[in-house]
Scaffold this active site. Structure first.
Site, PDB file in Angstrom:
ATOM      1  N   ARG A   1      26.913   6.183 -38.279  1.00 59.75           N
ATOM      2  CA  ARG A   1      26.820   6.239 -39.744  1.00 59.75           C
ATOM      3  C   ARG A   1      26.166   7.537 -40.186  1.00 59.75           C
ATOM      4  NH1 ARG A   1      23.617   0.486 -40.446  1.00 59.75           N
ATOM      5  NH2 ARG A   1      24.837  -0.633 -38.889  1.00 59.75           N
TER       6      ARG A   1
ATOM      7  N   ASP B   1      23.856   8.529 -43.822  1.00 58.31           N
ATOM      8  CA  ASP B   1      23.307   7.931 -45.043  1.00 58.31           C
ATOM      9  C   ASP B   1      23.882   8.542 -46.319  1.00 58.31           C
ATOM     10  OD1 ASP B   1      21.695   6.075 -43.866  1.00 58.31           O
ATOM     11  OD2 ASP B   1      19.933   7.377 -43.790  1.00 58.31           O
TER      12      ASP B   1
ATOM     13  N   TYR C   1      23.157  17.821 -34.966  1.00 61.74           N
ATOM     14  CA  TYR C   1      22.898  17.803 -36.401  1.00 61.74           C
ATOM     15  C   TYR C   1      22.338  19.152 -36.835  1.00 61.74           C
ATOM     16  CZ  TYR C   1      23.361  12.682 -36.680  1.00 61.74           C
ATOM     17  OH  TYR C   1      23.841  11.399 -36.664  1.00 61.74           O
TER      18      TYR C   1
ATOM     19  N   ARG D   1      15.637  13.598 -39.693  1.00 61.07           N
ATOM     20  CA  ARG D   1      14.923  13.866 -40.943  1.00 61.07           C
ATOM     21  C   ARG D   1      13.407  13.757 -40.773  1.00 61.07           C
ATOM     22  NH1 ARG D   1      18.265  10.137 -45.007  1.00 61.07           N
ATOM     23  NH2 ARG D   1      16.445  10.607 -46.318  1.00 61.07           N
TER      24      ARG D   1
END
Lengths: 245, 245
Positions: free
Chosen positions: B51, B53, B111, B198
């Protein structure tokens, strides 16, 4: 009374353009709302260097307004940025002489137009660049672009809706820069008619795909007829980059 | 039956995330809608690599699906891009073996996290980068970042809501690149817990402003306690860059 000159940047995607319009979200409208709030409800009119259309962006739009508040330059920047929506940013604020006028004192303007030439559609550029993946002959475009330099009647390159009588303008520089998978058209002149940059870019792109020859440009200019030029390139590729005083 | 693997890019700003949710606009939802239309109403389920967000972007998300249509790879790309909204772009489509699974076959993910460090707020980056104009000690951040490399229990760097039992992950590379007025954190590993990138970025930024020392990182990792780490950096700076198989 103090006159304040501001330089702002905005993402035009969610605005119906710069100029105030009833019931529409505009850059001018958002700024006047904040300024009027700062002046305890007294309406404050701002004067922009010129309009930008819906979806058109700015990296260096200029406006001025008069105020009896005596904030210094940093305070103006902070006060405005705190209250303005995130798609407008005040880059500088300067106290200027009362003879300064954002529109009438402008000597030249510079616009940048972004064209994304990659094959794959790029979701991050959809609001910020014109996707034109048709294989461009940049050399031919550079040749075409030279014909625009100097002083010409740009009737062929202005919206047929334009009601301005004097359509003679001087383009002082025009270059095409390649950056990653984008072409950036950088055009500077003493004034631009309605849609002029977008029609010039649209026409030069048609040279890029071989639909027109560079040598066609002088004829198109001489015709003084909108129908002779190419399509109007879409708004989302256009940036008001700088106003020169 | 054919299995198709697609690589897609999307601008996450206007999605409630990748995964389907009732009455919300999601990436998976938009793709399944188009695929089901192409299959004459038969529901087609896609399987993503994982997934993302709300507000999080992707430059190389991967999903697969099974189909009895026999289009070739170019036809899949064209058919999907024609029907998908402009904030999703299919970059490639490939016919794969039925043992391939977008999630379970993934070896590593990469990422990228973008931080905009300029003083002036930039309206064009508001949805695409985290604005952090507080003066960063990049050298200290690079020191801090080295402690994350290798295999660790990342409990301190995962959302307290995470219900995964095994929180040991291996980070194989982590670098910080400066580009114009942005820092790009590039992090690659064999798996990431919920919010892990994050929280790591948020913690390294706190090292950057001197709130923590690089040498604090090993202790934070050892504590296995979410509260010991820094704030979760906001979603809009995060990009799923690549999935490695």
């Amino acid at each position: 009374m103090n006159r304040v000159k501001c330089i702002i940047s905005y993402d035009g995607s969610e605005f119906a353009g710069f100029q105030v319009q009833p019931n529409k979200r505009t850059v001018q409208g958002e700024i006047e709302k904040v300024l009027s709030r700062m002046h305890k409800g007294e309406f404050i009119r701002i004067h922009g260097s010129g309009r930008t259309d819906a979806g058109v962006h700015a990296k260096g739009q200029v406006f001025h307004f008069d105020t009896d508040l005596s904030l210094d330059e940093k305070q103006w920047i902070r006060a405005l940025n705190t209250q303005l929506p995130e798609d407008i940013s005040v880059l500088s604020a300067e106290l200027v002489d009362s003879t300064f006028h954002a529109r009438f004192s402008a000597q030249e303007k510079e616009y940048h137009y972004y064209v994304y030439t990659g094959t794959n559609r790029n979701p991050f550029l959809r609001k910020y660049s014109h996707h034109y993946p048709y294989g461009l002959d940049v050399e031919a475009m550079v040749k075409a672009q030279h014909y625009f330099l100097g002083t010409h009647d740009f009737t062929s390159f202005s919206s047929a809706k334009s009601e301005v009588e004097d359509r003679v303008r001087t383009i002082s520089s025009f270059e095409i820069v390649e950056e990653h998978e984008q072409l950036i058209f950088k055009i500077r002149g003493n004034g631009f008619l309605y849609n002029m940059v977008r029609i010039i870019v649209g026409t030069v792109l048609e040279v890029g795909i071989g639909k027109r020859k560079p040598e066609d440009i002088p004829e198109i200019i001489q015709a003084k007829e909108r129908a002779k030029a190419g399509k109007t390139a879409p708004g989302q590729g256009l940036y008001l980059y700088k106003v020169y005083y």
